[in-house]
Design an enzyme around this catalytic site. Structure first.
Site, PDB file in Angstrom:
ATOM      1  N   GLY A   1      -5.624  16.522   3.666  1.00 48.99           N
ATOM      2  CA  GLY A   1      -4.284  16.908   4.135  1.00 48.99           C
ATOM      3  C   GLY A   1      -4.231  18.394   4.423  1.00 48.99           C
ATOM      4  O   GLY A   1      -5.169  19.126   4.129  1.00 48.99           O
TER       5      GLY A   1
ATOM      6  N   ASP B   1      -5.587  28.075  -2.657  1.00 48.97           N
ATOM      7  CA  ASP B   1      -4.386  28.904  -2.769  1.00 48.97           C
ATOM      8  C   ASP B   1      -3.474  28.789  -1.542  1.00 48.97           C
ATOM      9  O   ASP B   1      -2.440  29.453  -1.477  1.00 48.97           O
ATOM     10  CB  ASP B   1      -4.781  30.374  -3.007  1.00 48.97           C
ATOM     11  CG  ASP B   1      -5.691  30.906  -1.906  1.00 48.97           C
ATOM     12  OD1 ASP B   1      -5.901  30.193  -0.895  1.00 48.97           O
ATOM     13  OD2 ASP B   1      -6.199  32.034  -2.064  1.00 48.97           O
TER      14      ASP B   1
ATOM     15  N   ASP C   1      -9.913  23.708  14.160  1.00 50.75           N
ATOM     16  CA  ASP C   1     -10.325  24.264  12.867  1.00 50.75           C
ATOM     17  C   ASP C   1     -11.612  25.086  12.972  1.00 50.75           C
ATOM     18  O   ASP C   1     -12.715  24.631  12.676  1.00 50.75           O
ATOM     19  CB  ASP C   1     -10.480  23.156  11.810  1.00 50.75           C
ATOM     20  CG  ASP C   1      -9.136  22.813  11.185  1.00 50.75           C
ATOM     21  OD1 ASP C   1      -8.102  23.302  11.686  1.00 50.75           O
ATOM     22  OD2 ASP C   1      -9.108  22.050  10.201  1.00 50.75           O
TER      23      ASP C   1
ATOM     24  N   ARG D   1      -3.309  24.238   3.781  1.00 50.35           N
ATOM     25  CA  ARG D   1      -2.792  25.590   4.020  1.00 50.35           C
ATOM     26  C   ARG D   1      -2.209  25.717   5.426  1.00 50.35           C
ATOM     27  O   ARG D   1      -1.998  26.828   5.922  1.00 50.35           O
ATOM     28  CB  ARG D   1      -3.882  26.621   3.821  1.00 50.35           C
ATOM     29  CG  ARG D   1      -5.128  26.359   4.644  1.00 50.35           C
ATOM     30  CD  ARG D   1      -6.075  27.475   4.486  1.00 50.35           C
ATOM     31  NE  ARG D   1      -7.357  27.168   5.086  1.00 50.35           N
ATOM     32  CZ  ARG D   1      -8.286  28.066   5.273  1.00 50.35           C
ATOM     33  NH1 ARG D   1      -8.072  29.307   4.911  1.00 50.35           N
ATOM     34  NH2 ARG D   1      -9.433  27.732   5.804  1.00 50.35           N
TER      35      ARG D   1
ATOM     36  N   ASP E   1     -12.125  15.279   9.401  1.00 49.37           N
ATOM     37  CA  ASP E   1     -10.806  15.909   9.283  1.00 49.37           C
ATOM     38  C   ASP E   1     -10.687  17.129  10.197  1.00 49.37           C
ATOM     39  O   ASP E   1      -9.607  17.716  10.295  1.00 49.37           O
ATOM     40  CB  ASP E   1     -10.496  16.293   7.832  1.00 49.37           C
ATOM     41  CG  ASP E   1     -11.605  17.110   7.203  1.00 49.37           C
ATOM     42  OD1 ASP E   1     -12.743  16.600   7.124  1.00 49.37           O
ATOM     43  OD2 ASP E   1     -11.365  18.262   6.816  1.00 49.37           O
TER      44      ASP E   1
END
Ligand code: AMP
Ligand code: MG
Length: 478
Positions: A84, A118, A256, A87, A246
């Site tokens: 998923g 994070d 990405d 960020r 993904d």
């Protein structure tokens, strides 16, 4: 200013979670914006301050709930059932001139899918994504794009302390193979069907959804777009570096940007991603990996179209789509109008020489475009009997062609770029940006806007890479 058309958002909360972006508070600063792209999607009224506020999450798009999508992925060949947007956050679906654009922040804080992360992105990876997506777009390669990026002094912890940054990306859709795999794995065929129909309705509008075979048509469209994307990558010497399912766009967009590289010396086995010890994602493997990933997508679709043989027959078309595009692109690079699949051994002969002689990919093709003078230069740079022989064979091909020498040069210069985003060029821009100097980003951005023109002011970008560039190592997610 935003003309919202919430299509993905209206699919419902099985597909994503509402998440508020976490503001960056320490000296947020806009690093760059793409004014041409902002205008192209009708957002040129956004001021630098508006963008700064939006990217730092001090403001948000009114009436749109920011969303993190759920998906799974095959990472390095292994299924990871739940990933998923860890960020990334969809902050708007904006319609302009009959087209709807998804706007996504990357690095905007934690989401339910952050796992141990994070939710942040560091400045160097943000600059790499921003510049690479611009470079590919201007080279004519299907890709997601970037509207703006922001830096801050908020600290993030990687191998060392770094500063957090955010990129605002834009694409017709950020859906990945993994979104579809997820619902198949979760045994939720109704959701899977909804997603397939969503893509057909909005992007593959030629598909007749009342047909019993709409899933096959959907798969074939994805196969074609993916095959073409990878053929483009091969033609420009682009190595994605982390082709997990993904990271595979359902629309065949380059998606990405992590440990990617534009090859310098032609080395099809070179590993750029230091997490990829087995070289799964090297240049030479990209066409087969794309096929492997498409196979995973087809497996996910079996519940909607239980005739697996038919799905396999469609998968078998991948090679055809790939070869067709690859032959077309490489023929154009060679300046050969009549280049066919039967001529591929001639190209392979060149590739072997290029590998043995460590010939620079971008430089070679650019010089080749200049006819006899370019070839003389290449003979000086790379003295090799085999290369001379190959040039003679190329001449024999040219003699069979009907185009004039002048016309051929013009055509070749329009497809063989003078500049690609070589690792050392982007690294130099990053090194300066980390000291707050963004001028090199702006310069590089401008040069990349005209990859087929050699402009005097950017002549330093058109050279082969320095030796130290070979030692740049890149990590997966940062
Ligand atoms: P990538 O390799 O960048 O495509 O990331 C793989 C998965 O890890 C995706 O689900 C990302 O959202 C997630 N991810 C990567 N970096 C972070 C991060 N710093 N914080 C949270 N999630 C992350
Ligand atoms: Mg990813």
């Amino acid at each position: 200013m935003f003309n919202l058309n919430p299509r993905f958002a209206e699919l419902g909360l099985e597909f994503s979670s509402q998440v508020k972006p976490t503001p960056l508070t320490q000296a947020p600063k806009l690093v760059h914006l793409d004014s041409e792209l902002l205008a192209a999607i009708g957002l040129n009224a956004l001021s630098e301050q508006d963008l700064c506020d939006l990217l730092s999450a001090r403001s948000s798009v009114m009436d749109y709930p920011a969303l993190a999508a759920v998906y799974m992925g095959h990472q390095f060949g292994h299924a990871v059932p739940r990933l998923g947007d860890g960020r990334a956050l969809l902050i708007a679906e904006h319609e302009f001139a009959g087209k709807t654009w998804e706007l996504q922040l990357k690095g905007a804080g934690k989401t339910p899918y952050s796992r141990g992360g994070d939710g942040r992105a560091v400045l160097r990876s943000t600059i790499r994504e921003y510049l690479a997506s611009h470079a590919l777009d201007k080279l004519g390669v299907p890709t997601t794009q970037a509207l703006a990026m922001l830096s801050s002094q908020d600290e993030v912890y990687r191998e060392k302390v770094e500063s957090a940054a955010v990129v605002l990306r834009v694409a017709p859709s950020f859906l990945r193979f993994g979104n579809f795999e997820y619902f198949a794995k979760q045994k939720k065929p109704a959701e899977l069907e909804k997603l397939v129909r969503f893509v057909c309705c909005n992007y593959f509008t030629e598909i007749d959804l009342s047909s019993n075979n709409y899933v096959l048509y959907f798969l074939e469209r994805v196969i074609q777009l993916t095959a073409e994307m990878v053929a483009y990558w091969q033609s420009i010497g682009f190595v994605h570096g982390v082709m997990n399912t993904d990271n595979m766009s359902i629309l065949g967009l380059t998606l990405d940007y992590g440990p990617y590289a534009f090859m310098d010396n032609y080395n099809p086995q070179q590993i750029f991603n230091h997490s990829d010890s087995e070289g799964r994602y090297t240049y030479v493997n990209q066409p087969n990996i794309a096929w492997w990933n498409l196979y995973r997508l087809a497996e996910a679709l079996v519940v909607l179209h239980p005739n697996a043989d038919e799905l396999e027959q469609i998968l078998a078309k991948y090679a055809e789509y790939y070869n067709q595009k690859y032959v077309q692109l490489m023929g154009a690079k060679l300046g050969l109008e009549e280049f066919t699949i039967d001529d591929l051994p001639f190209l392979d002969e060149l590739l072997q020489i290029m590998q043995a002689e460590k010939i620079d990919w971008t430089y070679f093709w650019r010089k080749l475009s200049y006819g006899a003078s370019g070839r003389s230069q290449l003979s000086l740079d790379y003295p090799s009997l085999q290369l001379e022989n190959w040039f003679n064979k190329l001449d024999a091909f040219y003699q069979c062609d009907t185009v004039s020498e002048q016309q051929r040069q013009k055509q070749m210069l329009a497809v063989n770029p003078a500049i690609t985003l070589r690792s050392h060029l982007v690294q130099y821009a990053i090194d300066r940006a980390e000291y707050g100097n963004y001028s090199e980003i702006e310069r590089l951005f401008k040069a990349l806007s005209h990859p087929f023109d050699e402009l005097a002011e950017f002549s330093n970008y058109y050279h082969i890479a320095p030796d130290w560039s070979e030692h740049i190592v890149l990590s997966c997610s940062s």
